[in-house]
Structure formats: structure tokens, C-alpha cells
Scaffold this motif. Sequence first.
Motif, PDB file in Angstrom:
ATOM      1  N   LEU A  18     -13.948  13.837  44.103  1.00 18.88           N
ATOM      2  CA  LEU A  18     -12.495  13.348  44.161  1.00 18.88           C
ATOM      3  C   LEU A  18     -11.663  14.511  43.866  1.00 18.88           C
ATOM      4  O   LEU A  18     -10.485  15.162  44.242  1.00 18.88           O
ATOM      5  N   GLY A  19     -11.997  15.459  42.484  1.00 18.58           N
ATOM      6  CA  GLY A  19     -11.238  16.536  41.928  1.00 18.58           C
ATOM      7  C   GLY A  19     -11.284  17.770  42.953  1.00 18.58           C
ATOM      8  O   GLY A  19     -10.404  18.315  43.172  1.00 18.58           O
ATOM      9  N   ASN A  27      -4.458  23.345  48.233  1.00 17.41           N
ATOM     10  CA  ASN A  27      -4.557  24.669  48.288  1.00 17.41           C
ATOM     11  C   ASN A  27      -5.237  24.957  49.228  1.00 17.41           C
ATOM     12  O   ASN A  27      -5.982  24.285  49.778  1.00 17.41           O
ATOM     13  N   GLU A  28      -4.990  26.164  49.950  1.00 19.38           N
ATOM     14  CA  GLU A  28      -5.645  26.821  51.306  1.00 19.38           C
ATOM     15  C   GLU A  28      -7.268  26.873  50.733  1.00 19.38           C
ATOM     16  O   GLU A  28      -8.051  26.427  51.613  1.00 19.38           O
ATOM     17  N   TYR A  29      -7.437  27.292  49.714  1.00 12.82           N
ATOM     18  CA  TYR A  29      -9.013  27.337  49.383  1.00 12.82           C
ATOM     19  C   TYR A  29      -8.953  27.438  47.732  1.00 12.82           C
ATOM     20  O   TYR A  29      -7.959  27.772  47.098  1.00 12.82           O
ATOM     21  N   ALA A  30     -10.156  27.566  47.328  1.00 11.93           N
ATOM     22  CA  ALA A  30     -10.253  27.572  45.858  1.00 11.93           C
ATOM     23  C   ALA A  30     -11.705  28.171  45.598  1.00 11.93           C
ATOM     24  O   ALA A  30     -12.630  27.802  46.225  1.00 11.93           O
ATOM     25  N   ASP A  31     -11.754  29.063  44.575  1.00  9.26           N
ATOM     26  CA  ASP A  31     -13.087  29.647  44.358  1.00  9.26           C
ATOM     27  C   ASP A  31     -14.106  28.848  43.422  1.00  9.26           C
ATOM     28  O   ASP A  31     -13.562  27.874  42.567  1.00  9.26           O
ATOM     29  N   PHE A  32     -15.200  29.264  43.391  1.00  9.53           N
ATOM     30  CA  PHE A  32     -16.099  28.419  42.339  1.00  9.53           C
ATOM     31  C   PHE A  32     -15.671  28.214  40.997  1.00  9.53           C
ATOM     32  O   PHE A  32     -15.713  27.481  40.290  1.00  9.53           O
ATOM     33  N   THR A  33     -15.409  29.684  40.355  1.00  8.86           N
ATOM     34  CA  THR A  33     -15.042  29.560  38.955  1.00  8.86           C
ATOM     35  C   THR A  33     -13.668  28.778  38.823  1.00  8.86           C
ATOM     36  O   THR A  33     -13.588  28.085  37.769  1.00  8.86           O
ATOM     37  N   SER A  34     -12.774  28.925  39.655  1.00 12.50           N
ATOM     38  CA  SER A  34     -11.502  28.239  39.325  1.00 12.50           C
ATOM     39  C   SER A  34     -11.764  26.578  39.426  1.00 12.50           C
ATOM     40  O   SER A  34     -11.250  25.805  38.479  1.00 12.50           O
ATOM     41  N   LEU A  35     -12.602  26.218  40.631  1.00 19.48           N
ATOM     42  CA  LEU A  35     -12.851  24.686  40.800  1.00 19.48           C
ATOM     43  C   LEU A  35     -13.678  24.332  39.168  1.00 19.48           C
ATOM     44  O   LEU A  35     -13.248  23.372  38.844  1.00 19.48           O
ATOM     45  N   LYS A  36     -14.555  25.182  38.961  1.00 29.56           N
ATOM     46  CA  LYS A  36     -15.408  24.726  37.595  1.00 29.56           C
ATOM     47  C   LYS A  36     -14.313  24.698  36.507  1.00 29.56           C
ATOM     48  O   LYS A  36     -14.597  23.502  35.669  1.00 29.56           O
ATOM     49  N   GLU A  37     -13.303  25.366  36.161  1.00 30.98           N
ATOM     50  CA  GLU A  37     -12.679  25.221  35.093  1.00 30.98           C
ATOM     51  C   GLU A  37     -11.508  24.202  35.210  1.00 30.98           C
ATOM     52  O   GLU A  37     -11.399  23.614  34.203  1.00 30.98           O
ATOM     53  N   LEU A  38     -11.103  24.027  36.114  1.00 34.38           N
ATOM     54  CA  LEU A  38     -10.150  23.050  36.458  1.00 34.38           C
ATOM     55  C   LEU A  38     -10.760  21.695  36.218  1.00 34.38           C
ATOM     56  O   LEU A  38     -10.313  20.795  35.613  1.00 34.38           O
ATOM     57  N   LEU A  39     -11.900  21.537  36.737  1.00 37.46           N
ATOM     58  CA  LEU A  39     -12.656  20.263  36.567  1.00 37.46           C
ATOM     59  C   LEU A  39     -13.426  20.000  35.314  1.00 37.46           C
ATOM     60  O   LEU A  39     -13.952  19.085  34.948  1.00 37.46           O
ATOM     61  N   GLY A  40     -13.831  21.280  34.688  1.00 37.93           N
ATOM     62  CA  GLY A  40     -14.311  21.149  33.372  1.00 37.93           C
ATOM     63  C   GLY A  40     -15.897  20.680  33.513  1.00 37.93           C
ATOM     64  O   GLY A  40     -16.487  19.779  32.651  1.00 37.93           O
ATOM     65  N   VAL A  41     -16.522  21.216  34.501  1.00 33.78           N
ATOM     66  CA  VAL A  41     -17.796  20.852  34.531  1.00 33.78           C
ATOM     67  C   VAL A  41     -18.769  22.053  34.673  1.00 33.78           C
ATOM     68  O   VAL A  41     -18.163  23.158  34.826  1.00 33.78           O
ATOM     69  N   THR A  42     -20.120  21.839  34.932  1.00 35.41           N
ATOM     70  CA  THR A  42     -21.077  22.905  34.834  1.00 35.41           C
ATOM     71  C   THR A  42     -21.238  23.524  36.031  1.00 35.41           C
ATOM     72  O   THR A  42     -20.948  22.978  37.111  1.00 35.41           O
ATOM     73  N   ASP A  43     -21.896  24.685  36.287  1.00 37.97           N
ATOM     74  CA  ASP A  43     -22.001  25.294  37.339  1.00 37.97           C
ATOM     75  C   ASP A  43     -23.092  24.381  38.421  1.00 37.97           C
ATOM     76  O   ASP A  43     -22.909  24.391  39.496  1.00 37.97           O
ATOM     77  N   GLY A  44     -24.306  23.967  37.794  1.00 40.29           N
ATOM     78  CA  GLY A  44     -24.879  23.001  38.469  1.00 40.29           C
ATOM     79  C   GLY A  44     -24.271  21.868  39.055  1.00 40.29           C
ATOM     80  O   GLY A  44     -24.452  21.526  40.245  1.00 40.29           O
ATOM     81  N   ASN A  45     -23.404  21.341  38.267  1.00 38.84           N
ATOM     82  CA  ASN A  45     -22.585  19.986  38.610  1.00 38.84           C
ATOM     83  C   ASN A  45     -21.748  20.317  39.779  1.00 38.84           C
ATOM     84  O   ASN A  45     -21.724  19.736  40.932  1.00 38.84           O
ATOM     85  N   ILE A  46     -20.913  21.399  39.698  1.00 41.65           N
ATOM     86  CA  ILE A  46     -20.081  21.713  40.742  1.00 41.65           C
ATOM     87  C   ILE A  46     -20.600  21.999  42.189  1.00 41.65           C
ATOM     88  O   ILE A  46     -20.379  21.716  43.091  1.00 41.65           O
TER      89      ILE A  46
END
Length: 100
Positions: A18-19, A27-46
Motif C-alpha cells: 500500500l505504501g 511520484n513519477e518514480y522512486a528509487d530503492f533507497t527512498s522507498l526503503k527509508e520512507l516506509l521504514g523497512v528492510t532491504d529484503g522486505n521492500i
Amino acid sequence: MKNIISDINKAFDHRVRLGIMSVLMVNEYADFTSLKELLGVTDGNIASHIKALEKKGYVTVEKSFIDRKPNTRYSATKTGRIDFQKHINAIENLLKQQRQ
């Protein structure tokens, strides 16, 4: 009478998905790091949730290099945008039904 939850999409049931879709809708796009930080989840989870959305055709993945560092960007597909909007509309309708 129509089932009031029939348009709720199971692909967007999880809070991380959902997040992800919420971010990509505005947003037109989002990168891996931004999504991970915004959602507060781990690499594997995202990564696992992105993979699930990609499998459904809701997200596209673009890999590139920026200054020799790998960069992965995600975008919502047209189908993803349409289905996510239907999902949000279904939730809004469900909430309206509960108020009546």
C-alpha cells in the motif's frame, strides 16, 4: 446487492505494498533507497513486496548506474495506477457504507 468488498484488491492488502503504490501514485518514480527509508523497512522486505507488485504488472523496474553505483528505480504502470485507484475507491465506498 453488490458485495461491498469485491473491488478491494488483495495485491494491495499489505501495508508495505500500500505504501509503495501510494508513493508511486504521486511520484513519477522512486528509487530503492527512498522507498526503503520512507516506509521504514528492510532491504529484503521492500524487495519482496516490489517483486510481488512487479509480478502482477503493477510496477516496472529500471536498473542503471549513477557514478558507478547501481541504482534501481520503480514506476507504477498504467494498469497499476488504474487498479490501485479502484482499490482506494473501494475502501472509500466501504467507509461511506459504514457511516450510513
